[in-house]
Design a protein around this motif. Structure first.
Motif, mmCIF file in Angstrom:
data_model
loop_
_atom_site.group_PDB
_atom_site.id
_atom_site.type_symbol
_atom_site.label_atom_id
_atom_site.label_comp_id
_atom_site.label_asym_id
_atom_site.label_seq_id
_atom_site.Cartn_x
_atom_site.Cartn_y
_atom_site.Cartn_z
ATOM 1 N N UNK A 214 0.833 -1.207 0.000
ATOM 2 C CA UNK A 214 0.000 0.000 0.000
ATOM 3 C C UNK A 214 0.870 1.260 0.000
ATOM 4 N N UNK A 215 2.025 1.176 0.664
ATOM 5 C CA UNK A 215 2.946 2.325 0.676
ATOM 6 C C UNK A 215 3.430 2.660 -0.737
ATOM 7 N N UNK A 216 3.550 1.638 -1.582
ATOM 8 C CA UNK A 216 3.968 1.888 -2.966
ATOM 9 C C UNK A 216 2.887 2.657 -3.729
ATOM 10 N N UNK A 217 1.624 2.336 -3.436
ATOM 11 C CA UNK A 217 0.502 3.079 -4.035
ATOM 12 C C UNK A 217 0.554 4.557 -3.599
ATOM 13 N N UNK A 218 0.818 4.773 -2.309
ATOM 14 C CA UNK A 218 0.911 6.160 -1.800
ATOM 15 C C UNK A 218 2.088 6.872 -2.465
ATOM 16 N N UNK A 219 3.256 6.186 -2.476
ATOM 17 C CA UNK A 219 4.475 6.806 -3.012
ATOM 18 C C UNK A 219 4.338 7.106 -4.502
ATOM 19 N N UNK A 220 3.515 6.317 -5.194
ATOM 20 C CA UNK A 220 3.316 6.510 -6.626
ATOM 21 C C UNK A 220 2.270 7.602 -6.901
ATOM 22 N N UNK A 221 1.807 8.265 -5.864
ATOM 23 C CA UNK A 221 0.834 9.346 -6.046
ATOM 24 C C UNK A 221 -0.592 8.853 -6.230
ATOM 25 N N UNK A 222 -0.864 7.640 -5.763
ATOM 26 C CA UNK A 222 -2.183 7.041 -5.974
ATOM 27 C C UNK A 222 -3.342 7.868 -5.440
ATOM 28 N N UNK A 223 -3.084 8.612 -4.371
ATOM 29 C CA UNK A 223 -4.159 9.426 -3.789
ATOM 30 C C UNK A 223 -4.413 10.707 -4.595
ATOM 31 N N UNK A 224 -3.553 10.979 -5.564
ATOM 32 C CA UNK A 224 -3.691 12.234 -6.306
ATOM 33 C C UNK A 224 -3.955 11.996 -7.780
ATOM 34 N N UNK A 225 -4.340 10.801 -8.126
ATOM 35 C CA UNK A 225 -4.516 10.424 -9.530
ATOM 36 C C UNK A 225 -5.960 9.962 -9.733
ATOM 37 N N UNK A 226 -6.827 10.854 -10.246
ATOM 38 C CA UNK A 226 -8.252 10.507 -10.315
ATOM 39 C C UNK A 226 -8.540 9.246 -11.138
ATOM 40 N N UNK A 227 -7.654 8.901 -12.062
ATOM 41 C CA UNK A 227 -8.002 7.755 -12.921
ATOM 42 C C UNK A 227 -8.068 6.440 -12.144
ATOM 43 N N UNK A 228 -7.469 6.374 -10.980
ATOM 44 C CA UNK A 228 -7.555 5.121 -10.208
ATOM 45 C C UNK A 228 -8.849 5.010 -9.416
ATOM 46 N N UNK A 229 -9.593 6.102 -9.317
ATOM 47 C CA UNK A 229 -10.751 6.140 -8.423
ATOM 48 C C UNK A 229 -12.050 6.157 -9.206
ATOM 49 N N UNK A 230 -13.097 5.595 -8.628
ATOM 50 C CA UNK A 230 -14.432 5.794 -9.193
ATOM 51 C C UNK A 230 -14.796 7.271 -8.980
#
Ligand SMILES: [Fe+2]
Length: 430
Positions: A214-230
């Motif tokens: 999960x830390x890799x998702x955070x580090x990859x900017x996952x929380x700031x990338x709308x395409x990963x989210x519904x």
């Protein structure tokens, strides 16, 4: 049967006592989060439900204190409102629950355990043992939300051997399996009836997603990338300003978490905990995967391809022991990923029971042929697309309230519950 029921009732009460004797009265009456009741409400509510279902419905007794019934009816008062009610103070709440329990044990000794749907196989007693354990889990969540000195401690779970050798995912071949149950005596209405479901081939993570993943998702900017989210998930992420699991903070480049009052580094090999469905769903999309459906999860957990039948638990039909799963609040955290080799499913999937509740892709819906029992407010009023199903229980779930068929549900924004997830992909995906 009477002995088994008494043991389960006593085990639940011992846990309730552990959760409520470890803090001062002001901590029992305080509201630690608007999401939760004061602990003293849970305490008297446990006694009140036990009185209602066992003493009144099974035993035909008159109400002991009819004036307090409305205070402890979960449907009359939302949790946020409960601190304003004239609740029984801690000593009275304990005395009431204790008085009910004494009468229930007398009733148990004399009551037939068959003849009506409520009595068959001791169902009503099993319902009450599960109910108390479920409130114990709720109270443990309140402890996690509570600020202040550490009140609960437990040894860490044993570390697994050879976890790094496990395959990342397991193939579950296409085919039908039996989902749900007709035979589990204390199964709740939403787990019934048993029915055949045809599941296309898919691949499922061998273990839950870890903090390190999960830390890799955070580090990859996952929380700031709308395409990963519904769209709903992205809107919620922005409104709630989510940037990491609940109870995590970043200090000087290191991630820390608060766990039952103690602040400690986030352990990379533990299943991630305290993430919402929206975060789990976004992570899965970032990883090129998806959340498993509820049917996929249950097939991976219960189907035995050698016999074609569905097991009670991933490891077989035996009730959960400490070698199978991290259940029952023996530990106050999930075990590292890859733990409990003896608890693996027929397909070799690990940690399906215990550790962390697992979000699934599925809405909470009735099975074909569902009948509300023993009351509509148990499950039926919650069916619909606003709730997502969680499976498998957590370290906070007691064995009596956990089965391969057990279904939990919550809003996709919820994070204070002991929930994590694992991911899947369809088998035809490269
Ligand atoms: Fe309840």
């Amino acid at each position: 049967m009477r002995e088994l029921i008494a043991d389960q009732l006593i085990a639940a009460r011992e846990r309730t006592a552990r959760l409520t004797d470890c803090v001062e009265d002001h901590d029992l009456t305080a509201q630690h989060s608007p999401l939760m009741s004061p602990l003293v409400w849970d305490l008297a509510h446990i006694g009140n439900q036990e009185e209602l279902w066992l003493l009144r419905n099974v035993g035909g007794r008159d109400p002991m204190h009819p004036e307090i019934d409305p205070l402890y009816d979960a449907f009359e008062h939302p949790r946020s409102e409960r601190p304003t009610l004239p609740l029984l103070p801690p000593a009275e709440a304990r005395a009431y629950a204790h008085e009910v329990r004494g009468r229930v044990l007398d009733l148990l000794a004399a009551s037939p355990l068959e003849g009506t749907l409520l009595l068959d196989d001791g169902f009503a007693f099993g319902l009450i043992a599960q109910h108390e354990q479920q409130h114990d889990e709720t109270m443990l969540i309140t402890h996690q939300l509570r600020r202040g000195p550490v009140a609960l401690t437990a040894p860490p779970p044993p570390a697994p051997a050879g976890a790094e050798l496990l395959p990342a995912e397991v193939l579950i071949p296409a085919g039908p399996f039996t989902m749900g149950t007709d035979t589990e005596p204390w199964a709740l209405d939403n787990e019934r009836p048993a029915h055949q479901v045809d599941v296309p081939a898919f691949r499922l993570d061998t273990t839950p997603v870890s903090n390190g993943d999960y830390l890799r998702f955070i580090a990859d900017g996952g929380y700031h990338e709308p395409r990963w989210w519904t769209p709903e998930g992205w809107e919620h992420r922005q409104r709630a300003d989510l940037s990491a699991p609940l109870f995590w903070t970043s200090e000087g480049g290191q991630w820390l978490r608060r766990r039952f009052g103690a602040v400690e580094p986030v352990p990379p090999d533990e299943p991630v905990l305290h993430v919402s469905w929206y975060e789990a769903d976004a992570y899965a999309r970032w990883a090129g995967r998806r959340l498993p459906t509820e049917a996929e999860w249950e097939k991976a957990a219960r189907h035995d391809p050698a016999t074609g039948r569905s097991r009670r638990f991933p490891w077989g039909d035996a009730s959960p022991g400490p070698e199978h799963a991290n259940l029952g609040q023996r530990h106050l955290q999930p075990a590292p990923v890859g733990s409990y080799p003896e608890g693996g499913s027929a397909y070799g999937v690990r940690q399906l029971m215990g550790d962390v509740w697992e979000w699934t892709a599925s809405d909470f819906l009735p099975y074909p042929g569902f009948r509300a029992w023993p009351y509509k407010e148990y499950s039926e009023v919650f069916f619909g697309p606003e709730y997502k199903v969680l499976r498998g229980g957590s370290f906070a779930v007691a064995p009596v309230a956990c089965r391969g068929t057990f279904r939990n549900w919550d809003y996709p924004i919820r994070r204070q519950i002991f929930a994590g997830f694992r991911t899947a992909r369809s088998a035809e995906d490269a």
